[in-house]
Structures are given as structure tokens and as C-alpha cells.
Design a protein around this motif. Structure first.
Motif, PDB file in Angstrom:
ATOM      1  N   SER A 139       0.828  -1.217   0.000  1.00 15.83           N
ATOM      2  CA  SER A 139       0.000   0.000   0.000  1.00 15.83           C
ATOM      3  C   SER A 139       0.860   1.264   0.000  1.00 15.83           C
ATOM      4  O   SER A 139       0.440   2.296  -0.496  1.00 15.83           O
ATOM      5  CB  SER A 139      -0.953   0.013   1.201  1.00 15.83           C
ATOM      6  OG  SER A 139      -0.262   0.282   2.402  1.00 15.83           O
ATOM      7  N   GLN A 140       2.077   1.156   0.555  1.00  8.69           N
ATOM      8  CA  GLN A 140       2.991   2.301   0.588  1.00  8.69           C
ATOM      9  C   GLN A 140       3.858   2.382  -0.672  1.00  8.69           C
ATOM     10  O   GLN A 140       4.657   3.300  -0.816  1.00  8.69           O
ATOM     11  CB  GLN A 140       3.903   2.204   1.818  1.00  8.69           C
ATOM     12  CG  GLN A 140       3.188   2.293   3.143  1.00  8.69           C
ATOM     13  CD  GLN A 140       2.680   3.686   3.412  1.00  8.69           C
ATOM     14  OE1 GLN A 140       3.382   4.670   3.221  1.00  8.69           O
ATOM     15  NE2 GLN A 140       1.431   3.787   3.837  1.00  8.69           N
ATOM     16  N   GLY A 141       3.719   1.389  -1.556  1.00  6.14           N
ATOM     17  CA  GLY A 141       4.513   1.371  -2.781  1.00  6.14           C
ATOM     18  C   GLY A 141       5.989   1.095  -2.531  1.00  6.14           C
ATOM     19  O   GLY A 141       6.844   1.557  -3.280  1.00  6.14           O
ATOM     20  N   ILE A 142       6.276   0.357  -1.471  1.00  7.15           N
ATOM     21  CA  ILE A 142       7.666   0.027  -1.140  1.00  7.15           C
ATOM     22  C   ILE A 142       7.983  -1.353  -1.712  1.00  7.15           C
ATOM     23  O   ILE A 142       7.345  -2.334  -1.358  1.00  7.15           O
ATOM     24  CB  ILE A 142       7.886   0.051   0.391  1.00  7.15           C
ATOM     25  CG1 ILE A 142       7.625   1.461   0.942  1.00  7.15           C
ATOM     26  CG2 ILE A 142       9.293  -0.428   0.735  1.00  7.15           C
ATOM     27  CD1 ILE A 142       7.636   1.555   2.457  1.00  7.15           C
ATOM     28  N   LEU A 174       6.659   4.879   7.161  1.00  2.51           N
ATOM     29  CA  LEU A 174       6.562   3.443   7.405  1.00  2.51           C
ATOM     30  C   LEU A 174       6.568   3.162   8.906  1.00  2.51           C
ATOM     31  O   LEU A 174       5.766   2.367   9.397  1.00  2.51           O
ATOM     32  CB  LEU A 174       7.707   2.696   6.715  1.00  2.51           C
ATOM     33  CG  LEU A 174       7.761   1.183   6.953  1.00  2.51           C
ATOM     34  CD1 LEU A 174       6.498   0.502   6.429  1.00  2.51           C
ATOM     35  CD2 LEU A 174       9.013   0.593   6.310  1.00  2.51           C
ATOM     36  N   SER A 175       7.432   3.821   9.625  1.00  6.95           N
ATOM     37  CA  SER A 175       7.520   3.638  11.074  1.00  6.95           C
ATOM     38  C   SER A 175       6.191   3.983  11.749  1.00  6.95           C
ATOM     39  O   SER A 175       5.712   3.235  12.610  1.00  6.95           O
ATOM     40  CB  SER A 175       8.646   4.507  11.647  1.00  6.95           C
ATOM     41  OG  SER A 175       8.745   4.325  13.038  1.00  6.95           O
ATOM     42  N   GLN A 176       5.578   5.083  11.356  1.00  5.19           N
ATOM     43  CA  GLN A 176       4.280   5.499  11.924  1.00  5.19           C
ATOM     44  C   GLN A 176       3.195   4.473  11.611  1.00  5.19           C
ATOM     45  O   GLN A 176       2.394   4.128  12.480  1.00  5.19           O
ATOM     46  CB  GLN A 176       3.865   6.868  11.380  1.00  5.19           C
ATOM     47  CG  GLN A 176       4.684   8.006  11.903  1.00  5.19           C
ATOM     48  CD  GLN A 176       4.354   9.317  11.194  1.00  5.19           C
ATOM     49  OE1 GLN A 176       3.777   9.340  10.110  1.00  5.19           O
ATOM     50  NE2 GLN A 176       4.737  10.423  11.821  1.00  5.19           N
ATOM     51  N   GLU A 177       3.168   3.981  10.383  1.00  2.55           N
ATOM     52  CA  GLU A 177       2.158   2.997   9.990  1.00  2.55           C
ATOM     53  C   GLU A 177       2.360   1.666  10.715  1.00  2.55           C
ATOM     54  O   GLU A 177       1.394   1.013  11.099  1.00  2.55           O
ATOM     55  CB  GLU A 177       2.158   2.798   8.467  1.00  2.55           C
ATOM     56  CG  GLU A 177       1.712   4.027   7.692  1.00  2.55           C
ATOM     57  CD  GLU A 177       0.318   4.495   8.069  1.00  2.55           C
ATOM     58  OE1 GLU A 177      -0.604   3.653   8.139  1.00  2.55           O
ATOM     59  OE2 GLU A 177       0.146   5.706   8.299  1.00  2.55           O
TER      60      GLU A 177
END
Length: 186
Positions: free
Chosen positions: A23-26, A50-53
Motif C-alpha cells: 500500500s505504501q509502494g515500497i 513506514l515507522s508510523q504505519e
């Protein structure tokens, strides 16, 4: 690039992290218990997002090298005790030293210093949680559970179970699932 994640203890955790990465496109090569191998180095901004999610999902990105090593130790033990189908009798000190590339004395001292318990005690706690799970499922006899988890006898398993939980396996069976501890709380 490897990222280390705290509190990943099961296949569902891996799937949740994979979904988040998508979902983050990583782009990533692999996600295992406690580790993400990304295709590219993340910018500070993307890493912060990413850390927050991950935090929202109950996971935590680990930057400290010692804490990363502690999580790797925990994840190897969790993987072996809870997820590996073929339980072979192994020497955990040799297994961890080989898997992690450090002398066992270093790993043991670091783990005890940071976690406040020995690796051996952590292994026992994980095995007892697996015993609880198997008792609740009620599909195996205590002898089969002892064999599956590498105990030399049902008596040894029962003694260790009572020492840790305060209950015999049969008494635990009567009170059931309310006594289980989530793996990320051990």
C-alpha cells in the motif's frame, strides 16, 4: 536493505506487513519474522511514514543494533518453537550462533542484559506457550505434545509447565484459553 521490526510473531504479522509495504509502494524482496528486506534504501521521509504505519499496527521499527540482534534471537526462537513443522533435536546455543554469526556467549550475555532473563528461560517460556496452545486445541495427547516439542518425557514437560504456570497441564486444560499470553508479551 534490511529493516528490523519488533513484535512480529506469526504468519499473519508477515502478511499484514507485506500488505502495508504494498500500500505504501515500497518494493521488497522478502518479509520474515522481524525483518523486511527492501529492494532500495528508503528516504528518511518514507522510513518515518513506514515507522508510523507500523506503530499503528502494533509493530515497531528498530534502529538500535543491539535491540535488532535481540529481536533476531527472539524471532529465531519463535520461528523454531511455534512455526517449524519438523522439530529436530538441536543445540540452541549452536543453532543461534550459526544463524546469527556471533559467539553464543556474546548473544547470551547481551540477551540477559537487555531482556532481564536468559535465552534458555525465554526458550522455555515460548515452549510453554506452545504447550498451552496445543492443549487448548485438544488434538494431541500430552505425550504427543512432549514429543513434538522435544521434551524427554511427559513428566518433565508437566513439571516445567507447573513451574512456569502454577498449574498442571490437566488443570490448565480445564481453565483454558484465558491463561494464554500473547507471544509479543513474553
Amino acid at each position: 536493505m534490511k529493516l528490523y521490526i519488533k513484535n512480529m510473531v506469526c504468519q499473519r504479522c508477515i502478511l499484514a506487513v507485506e500488505t502495508l509495504l504494498q500500500s505504501q509502494g515500497i518494493d521488497y524482496k522478502n518479509v520474515t519474522l522481524g525483518e523486511i528486506e527492501t529492494m532500495h534504501t528508503l528516504s528518511q521521509e518514507r522510513r518515518a511514514i513506514l515507522s508510523q504505519e507500523l506503530l499503528k499496527m502494533g509493530f515497531e521499527l528498530i534502529d538500535d543494533k543491539k535491540q535488532q540482534l535481540i529481536e533476531r534471537i527472539k524471532n529465531r526462537i519463535i520461528q523454531f518453537v511455534h512455526h517449524d513443522k519438523e522439530k529436530v533435536k538441536i543445540n540452541f546455543s549452536e543453532f543461534l550462533a550459526t544463524e546469527l554469526g556471533y559467539e553464543y556467549n556474546y548473544l547470551s550475555n547481551l540477551f540477559s542484559e537487555v531482556e532481564g532473563i536468559t535465552i534458555e528461560k525465554y526458550i522455555i517460556l515460548q515452549k510453554i506457550e506452545k504447550v498451552k496452545e496445543l492443549i487448548v486445541y485438544d488434538e494431541l495427547s500430552l505425550k504427543e505434545i512432549a514429543d513434538q516439542l522435544g521434551y524427554s518425557s511427559v513428566a518433565y514437560l508437566s513439571n516445567q509447565f507447573k513451574k512456569i504456570t502454577g498449574l498442571t497441564p490437566s488443570h490448565f486444560k480445564s481453565v483454558g484459553i484465558q491463561k494464554r499470553v500473547p507471544l509479543d508479551h513474553l
